[in-house]
Design a protein around this motif. Structure first.
Motif, mmCIF file in Angstrom:
data_model
loop_
_atom_site.group_PDB
_atom_site.id
_atom_site.type_symbol
_atom_site.label_atom_id
_atom_site.label_comp_id
_atom_site.label_asym_id
_atom_site.label_seq_id
_atom_site.Cartn_x
_atom_site.Cartn_y
_atom_site.Cartn_z
ATOM 1 N N VAL A 225 2.460 -8.540 2.975
ATOM 2 C CA VAL A 225 2.978 -7.457 2.140
ATOM 3 C C VAL A 225 4.364 -7.079 2.666
ATOM 4 C CG1 VAL A 225 1.851 -5.652 3.528
ATOM 5 C CG2 VAL A 225 2.564 -5.154 1.181
ATOM 6 N N HIS A 226 5.312 -6.931 1.755
ATOM 7 C CA HIS A 226 6.665 -6.487 2.092
ATOM 8 C C HIS A 226 6.818 -5.088 1.509
ATOM 9 C CE1 HIS A 226 11.160 -7.507 2.573
ATOM 10 N NE2 HIS A 226 11.058 -6.221 2.324
ATOM 11 N N ILE A 227 7.000 -4.108 2.395
ATOM 12 C CA ILE A 227 7.064 -2.707 1.972
ATOM 13 C C ILE A 227 8.523 -2.280 1.881
ATOM 14 C CG2 ILE A 227 6.426 -0.344 2.549
ATOM 15 C CD1 ILE A 227 4.061 -1.493 4.099
ATOM 16 N N VAL B 297 15.335 -12.316 1.241
ATOM 17 C CA VAL B 297 15.196 -13.075 2.480
ATOM 18 C C VAL B 297 13.742 -13.498 2.681
ATOM 19 C CG1 VAL B 297 15.480 -12.988 4.991
ATOM 20 C CG2 VAL B 297 17.157 -11.867 3.499
ATOM 21 N N THR B 298 12.829 -12.563 2.393
ATOM 22 C CA THR B 298 11.401 -12.891 2.512
ATOM 23 C C THR B 298 11.021 -14.024 1.569
ATOM 24 O OG1 THR B 298 10.915 -10.587 3.089
ATOM 25 C CG2 THR B 298 9.064 -11.938 2.366
ATOM 26 N N ASP C 25 2.766 -9.804 -1.572
ATOM 27 C CA ASP C 25 2.774 -8.609 -2.417
ATOM 28 C C ASP C 25 3.999 -7.776 -2.046
ATOM 29 O OD1 ASP C 25 0.330 -9.152 -3.717
ATOM 30 O OD2 ASP C 25 -0.798 -8.321 -2.018
ATOM 31 N N LEU C 26 4.748 -7.351 -3.065
ATOM 32 C CA LEU C 26 5.877 -6.455 -2.852
ATOM 33 C C LEU C 26 5.410 -5.035 -3.164
ATOM 34 C CD1 LEU C 26 8.765 -8.485 -4.561
ATOM 35 C CD2 LEU C 26 8.082 -8.466 -2.142
#
Length: 206
Positions: A169-171, A182-183, A198-199
């Motif tokens: 997960v990117h928060i 970048v992710t 998941d963003l």
């Protein structure tokens, strides 16, 4: 201690959420904490209701000299540091990484605050010693890392070999400066199906 805090907004996002956690902790320790709003949309920010529930008073219009300390949250609140005009001690919490230099270049930061702040707080030594070092006018600097203790969780049972992809997960608010690109680029270099991402964060209004 009687403290006044001011931020660029009070939505449920990184910098305002970090501020809320600090202020709620101060209230829990018996300090009187006021959150300054401008009478506009900050009244309806998603953190206002939790702030009130935590015992943080929401005020509109104050006499700065009535406070023991003023806390200005984020780089763009340099204007608030300058507005205090030494009528009270003021701590400037500068959270922004590299894009903060863009804000300065765009004229969105009153750089006089680097000289006027009683103390400037950064989350990392790198921001203080490298990123903003050319603007710092004094050595009244503190480095306080962001973060909160992780909750105690029961250990997850071990997954059998090959039990599906790794889930990440990117928060963060979905915009370029938050680094989702970048992710995504990093994940694209892996074999298909190895990672599910998941963003988590609202999209920036257009």
């Amino acid at each position: 201690m009687k403290l006044l805090a001011v931020s660029h907004d009070y939505d449920w996002s990184g910098a305002p959420l970090a501020l809320y956690r600090v202020l709620a902790g101060l209230v829990a320790r018996g300090h009187e904490v006021h959150l300054l709003v401008d009478g506009g949309e900050t009244h309806t920010g998603s953190l206002i209701k939790p702030a009130l529930a935590a015992g943080i008073a929401v005020v509109d219009g104050v006499a700065v000299g009535d406070y023991d300390l003023v806390l200005c949250n984020t780089l763009v609140m340099g204007k608030a540091v300058v507005a205090v005009d030494q009528r009270a001690p003021v701590v400037w919490w500068v959270l922004e990484p590299v894009f903060g230099l863009d804000l300065i270049d765009q004229g969105k930061v009153d750089v006089r605050a680097f000289e006027l702040a009683t103390r400037i707080v950064f989350p990392t030594r790198w921001q203080a010693s490298t990123l903003y070092s050319g603007f710092l006018k004094h050595d009244r600097i503190s480095v306080i890392p962001l973060g909160a203790p992780a909750p105690e969780l029961a250990p997850a049972p071990p997954s059998p070999e090959g039990d599906g992809p790794l889930r990440l997960v990117h928060i963060g608010r979905v915009e370029h400066r938050k680094g989702q690109d970048v992710t995504l680029e990093a994940i694209s270099k892996l074999a298909p199906g190895q990672v599910e991402l998941d963003l988590l964060g609202a999209a920036k209004p257009t």
